[in-house]
Scaffold this active site. Structure first.
Site, PDB file in Angstrom:
ATOM      1  N   LYS A  20      37.827  26.621  15.898  1.00  0.00           N
ATOM      2  CA  LYS A  20      37.256  25.172  16.084  1.00  0.00           C
ATOM      3  C   LYS A  20      37.174  24.635  15.212  1.00  0.00           C
ATOM      4  O   LYS A  20      37.823  23.625  15.361  1.00  0.00           O
ATOM      5  CB  LYS A  20      35.336  25.467  16.295  1.00  0.00           C
ATOM      6  CG  LYS A  20      35.297  24.265  16.615  1.00  0.00           C
ATOM      7  CD  LYS A  20      33.622  24.126  16.719  1.00  0.00           C
ATOM      8  CE  LYS A  20      32.703  23.492  15.042  1.00  0.00           C
ATOM      9  NZ  LYS A  20      31.951  23.523  15.156  1.00  0.00           N
ATOM     10  N   ARG A 119      21.307  15.115  15.636  1.00  0.00           N
ATOM     11  CA  ARG A 119      22.112  15.023  14.096  1.00  0.00           C
ATOM     12  C   ARG A 119      22.217  13.989  13.441  1.00  0.00           C
ATOM     13  O   ARG A 119      22.820  12.690  13.715  1.00  0.00           O
ATOM     14  CB  ARG A 119      22.924  15.241  14.607  1.00  0.00           C
ATOM     15  CG  ARG A 119      23.177  17.183  15.099  1.00  0.00           C
ATOM     16  CD  ARG A 119      23.662  18.227  15.163  1.00  0.00           C
ATOM     17  NE  ARG A 119      24.133  19.122  14.432  1.00  0.00           N
ATOM     18  CZ  ARG A 119      25.801  19.484  14.251  1.00  0.00           C
ATOM     19  NH1 ARG A 119      25.739  19.921  15.145  1.00  0.00           N
ATOM     20  NH2 ARG A 119      25.735  20.391  13.501  1.00  0.00           N
ATOM     21  N   GLN A 163      30.924  17.037   6.896  1.00  0.00           N
ATOM     22  CA  GLN A 163      31.558  16.229   8.021  1.00  0.00           C
ATOM     23  C   GLN A 163      32.084  14.877   7.447  1.00  0.00           C
ATOM     24  O   GLN A 163      33.281  14.172   7.795  1.00  0.00           O
ATOM     25  CB  GLN A 163      31.336  16.012   9.211  1.00  0.00           C
ATOM     26  CG  GLN A 163      31.492  18.112   9.924  1.00  0.00           C
ATOM     27  CD  GLN A 163      30.764  18.217  11.378  1.00  0.00           C
ATOM     28  OE1 GLN A 163      30.083  17.273  11.485  1.00  0.00           O
ATOM     29  NE2 GLN A 163      30.892  19.062  11.970  1.00  0.00           N
ATOM     30  N   ASP A 303      26.666  28.345   9.060  1.00  0.00           N
ATOM     31  CA  ASP A 303      26.896  28.539  10.284  1.00  0.00           C
ATOM     32  C   ASP A 303      26.546  30.505  10.005  1.00  0.00           C
ATOM     33  O   ASP A 303      26.804  30.585  10.898  1.00  0.00           O
ATOM     34  CB  ASP A 303      28.101  28.655  10.782  1.00  0.00           C
ATOM     35  CG  ASP A 303      28.423  26.988  11.059  1.00  0.00           C
ATOM     36  OD1 ASP A 303      26.716  26.389  10.986  1.00  0.00           O
ATOM     37  OD2 ASP A 303      29.093  26.707  11.601  1.00  0.00           O
ATOM     38  N   GLN A 326      19.924  23.072   5.605  1.00  0.00           N
ATOM     39  CA  GLN A 326      20.901  22.262   6.368  1.00  0.00           C
ATOM     40  C   GLN A 326      21.075  22.531   7.975  1.00  0.00           C
ATOM     41  O   GLN A 326      21.403  21.626   8.812  1.00  0.00           O
ATOM     42  CB  GLN A 326      22.453  21.553   5.204  1.00  0.00           C
ATOM     43  CG  GLN A 326      22.135  20.590   4.398  1.00  0.00           C
ATOM     44  CD  GLN A 326      21.719  19.494   4.456  1.00  0.00           C
ATOM     45  OE1 GLN A 326      21.303  18.379   5.369  1.00  0.00           O
ATOM     46  NE2 GLN A 326      20.745  19.749   3.159  1.00  0.00           N
TER      47      GLN A 326
END
EC number: 2.5.1.19
Length: 420
Positions: A20, A119, A163, A303, A326
């Site tokens: 992704k 978020r 990000q 993740d 996080q």
């Protein structure tokens, strides 16, 4: 949709989907290049389709090559959109495209899906304010008045989300004087910044970074069209890697063991726990062995929390998963979701601010709330297959990154049925 899992011993061979993170980065880079680029083997899932749709509505021509697994992008044909740009539940789409839209000479309205609204965006908004951009949030919409960016210095925290930094990196080459990005705190999820740098390099962009990555400099320069091949997704593989460690041997293809992807470290963690790991060119095999607890720092691979927690639940002794703060601001509060799910399955777990402490044991079937979070659904789907009598709610959320997850689990021998 609710999934019911009966007890089985899944194992065998699968190929994981494409990354992704690399697909989205490649799309955005190609969209800013003059000429035609090809994204080879893109991930086709909700998050990547969100990016593709937003770019299309901004005037970028993206087509699927007939007879091949690739997208053809004709870049740098941006135009003002006729309506809202819907980012679905994709944080990468919202954050990266906020930065790209900031340097386009018109107004854009980026619309967030329900879970995406919770978020955080503030650090990126503040960074764009430093560059003279008018940007604000109105409910679930981010409104951006784009312009030519002439300021070249920006500072933001590095420890909240990589990000934000990747977003600035992706816009930097098109800024009049480039960008000098200063991170006031050490970056979390550092491998993702390296992935962004690698993608930019594939499109001809030179990036200079300090050893600690708290200083990043990108001169003004044109994106060049490219043929960009997307590798397999280690994040999506993590649950099946855990399956191989707790159930039966699993052979996974389409995985580059030299990848920059942070979640490649999953095989190191499983090996430390006692699993047998074999690997070769573009494949990994995990063989089950008795597992022991582990102390694992997930600061740069957040993740992995759900999948590694599932493995820890089946291990002997205590596991401490740290650096997970996080995870509270992902698609769900993953610390709470993992804690609630494992507790329901009879596992003792202590939830702290930045750690999960898991006492391994013998999990039993339970009703699991996925909270609409794809990684929670996949991790508990694996564990539920092994222990049986497990129901998972909102199981369709896997379409965010891995639409064929349940089909792949069935192909390995998992007993998966959809509750009506």
């Amino acid at each position: 949709m609710k999934i019911h899992l009966d007890k089985s011993l899944p194992g065998g061979n699968i190929a994981v989907p494409s990354s992704k993170s690399y697909t989205i980065r490649g799309l955005i880079a190609a969209a800013q290049a003059n000429g035609q680029s090809h994204i080879i083997s893109p991930l086709i899932a909700d998050d990547t389709l969100a990016t593709r749709q937003v770019l299309s509505e901004l005037g970028i021509d993206i087509s699927t090559d007939a007879g091949s697994e690739s997208w053809e992008i004709t870049g740098n044909t941006f135009k003002a959109p006729s309506g809202n740009l819907f980012c679905r539940e994709s944080a990468a789409t919202l954050r990266f495209m906020s930065a790209v839209c900031a340097r386009l000479p018109f107004e854009c309205h980026l619309l967030a899906g329900h879970s995406l609204m919770r978020r955080p965006m503030l650090p990126l908004i503040q960074a764009l304010h430093q560059l003279g951009i008018e940007i604000e949030t109105r409910g679930n919409t981010t409104v951006i008045n784009g312009q030519v960016i002439t300021r070249s210095k920006v500072s933001l925290p590095g420890n909240i989300s990589s990000q934000y930094v990747s977003a600035l990196m992706l816009m930097a080459p098109a800024c009049t004087h480039g960008l000098e990005i200063h991170l006031a705190t050490p970056p979390a999820s550092l491998p993702y910044l390296k992935m962004t740098k690698q993608t930019l390099g594939s499109f001809g962009i030179k990036v200079h970074s300090s050893i600690d990555w708290q200083e990043i400099s990108i001169p003004p320069q044109p994106y060049l069209p490219a043929r960009y091949r997307v590798e397999g997704d280690w994040s999506s593989a993590s649950s099946f890697l855990a399956l191989g460690a707790i159930a039966a041997p699993v052979f996974i293809s389409n995985l580059d063991t030299d990848s920059f992807q942070a979640d490649r470290i999953m095989i190191k963690f499983l090996a430390e726990m006692g699993a047998e790991i074999e690997s070769g060119q573009n494949w990994v095999k995990v063989n089950p062995k008795p597992l022991s607890g582990i102390n694992a720092d997930l600061t740069h691979s957040i993740d992995l929390l759900p999948a590694l927690a599932v493995a820890a639940a089946c291990a002997k002794g205590q596991s401490i998963l740290s650096g997970v703060r996080q995870a509270r601001i992902k698609e769900s509060n993953r610390i709470r979701a993992v804690s609630q799910g494992l507790s329901a399955m009879g596992i003792n777990i202590i939830e702290e601010d930045d750690r999960l402490i898991i006492e391994g044991g013998q999990p039993k079937g339970a009703e699991i709330d996925s909270f609409g979070d794809h990684r929670i659904a996949m991790a508990f789907g694996i564990l539920g297959s092994v222990v049986g009598e497990t129901h998972i709610s909102d199981a369709e959320c896997v379409t965010k990154t891995y639409p064929d997850f349940w089909k792949n689990l069935e192909s390995l021998g998992g007993k998966v049925t959809q509750d009506v």
